[in-house]
Scaffold this active site. Structure first.
Site, PDB file in Angstrom:
ATOM      1  NE  ARG A  22       2.767 -14.566   6.459  1.00  0.00           N
ATOM      2  CZ  ARG A  22       3.591 -15.969   6.850  1.00  0.00           C
ATOM      3  NH1 ARG A  22       3.386 -16.921   5.685  1.00  0.00           N
ATOM      4  NH2 ARG A  22       4.001 -16.196   7.764  1.00  0.00           N
ATOM      5  CE  LYS A 171      -5.404   6.328  -2.427  1.00  0.00           C
ATOM      6  NZ  LYS A 171      -4.859   6.219  -3.592  1.00  0.00           N
TER       7      LYS A 171
END
Ligand SMILES: *Cc1c(COP(=O)(O)O)cnc(C)c1O
Length: 357
Positions: A22, A171
């Site tokens: 994490r 993207k």
């Protein structure tokens, strides 16, 4: 090729300083170093998605703070600020940053943060980033630029004075529509520390596998963008002459309202084209559906071309008044141009538009 490190935990005292995924992982670090070189900056941090990266930045604010936002921000950014952070006392004010009066608004309101995006979604409005950043820097206000539509290869917000350059790596950066990711690039160590704290404290970290995929995707980013931009520039010109098209928005066309700014701050016009068709909502929708090489889908930046009808898709939840204020009407169509053969895309578009007549 680097291996994938799915390890959730690392032996205490290892020489690389990893303890628990994490708060850091070899695949995060590899991706961060590549992103740092693309944006030519000191630091970068990676997140589970673009929205996670936006959450990391917004979580650094406190109750009572104001974010002065460009009025045409990405829809999920708007939703996150209005429906989540609003409840924690973080306020937003939406203004048109192409208007000269925006610079006075900065000095008058002295917001805690300025949030920009250029070119914007879906209208491809281009903001004068260095002028806005100069005005903000004079009064020490951090500026965030969502650079998703360009990536550091076409535009470098940090070099124009922005504090943070944010990217949805989902993207263009990854480019293959098979992983979600987000990143923050900066030259400011304090901001970088805040982002690393947000990553572990809020659990916004990505998966090692997704970082590995995105790192692999980046290897072809220059090649993909070169092809996508060339396809888009040619198609934008073709669309502009078609009788079914009311107008075309493409930053590197001379008829774009901020063309001068676009050619000054971007290396190329990008691979998104937005057009307004001469048709009703239903006709526009069926024109999009009839395309063969363009899947009708949200998202953008992948190697496959996509088409989006904002009125019924990305902006369906936006009320009519806001849509008309932003200029998002029922006949607007957004193309995300891919790497296919140009004649295939060109003929496909011509045939679909001819049906409209
Ligand atoms: C997609 C996108 C985002 C959000 O990124 P996700 O990876 O989908 O969470 C933010 N800003 C812009 C401009 C985007 O296109």
């Amino acid at each position: 090729m680097p291996p994938i490190f799915p390890s959730s935990t690392f032996a205490h005292g290892n020489s690389h300083g990893f303890d628990y995924t994490r708060s850091g992982n070899p695949n995060f670090r590899i991706l961060q170093s590549v992103l740092t070189s693309i944006e030519n900056c000191e630091y970068s941090s990676v997140f589970a998605s673009g929205v996670s990266a936006i959450t990391a930045v917004a979580s650094s604010l406190k109750a009572g703070d104001l974010i002065l936002c460009e009025e045409n921000l990405y829809g999920c950014t708007v939703r996150l600020f209005e429906q989540i952070f609003q409840k924690f006392g973080i306020h937003t004010k939406w203004i048109d940053f192409t208007n000269q009066s925006a610079l006075e608004e900065i000095k008058k309101r002295l917001p805690a943060m300025i949030w920009l995006e250029s070119p914007t979604n879906p209208l491809l409005k281009v903001l004068d980033l260095s002028t806005i950043c100069d005005a903000a820097n004079e009064v020490n206000i951090p500026v965030v630029v969502d650079n998703t539509f360009c990536t550091g290869l076409l535009q470098r917000p940090l070099e124009m004075g922005a504090t943070l350059s944010l990217t949805s790596t989902t993207k263009y950066i990854n480019g293959h529509s098979d992983a979600l990711g987000g990143a923050i690039c900066t030259n400011d160590q304090e901001w970088h520390d805040r982002m690393m704290l947000a990553q572990k404290a809020l659990g916004l970290h990505p998966s090692p596998f997704d970082c590995w995929l995105i790192t692999r995707g980046i290897k072809t980013l220059p090649l993909r963008l070169e092809r996508q931009v060339a396809n888009a520039a040619a198609l934008a010109d073709e669309l502009a002459t078609h009788p079914s098209v009311k107008w075309v928005s493409y930053p590197f066309r001379e008829d774009h309202p901020q063309h001068e700014i676009a050619i000054k701050q971007m290396k190329a016009g990008g691979a998104i084209i937005t057009v307004s068709l001469k048709g009703t909502q239903a006709q526009t929708y069926s024109t999009c559906k009839s395309l063969k090489f363009f899947t009708m889908a949200e998202s953008l930046g992948g190697v496959e071309s996509l088409v989006c009808h904002p009125a019924t898709m990305t902006h369906a939840a936006v009320d009519d008044e806001t849509k008309s204020q932003l200029g998002i009407d029922e006949s607007l169509v957004r193309f995300s141009i891919g790497c296919e053969d140009l004649p295939d895309l060109s003929i496909d578009i011509q045939e679909a538009l001819n049906q409209l007549q």
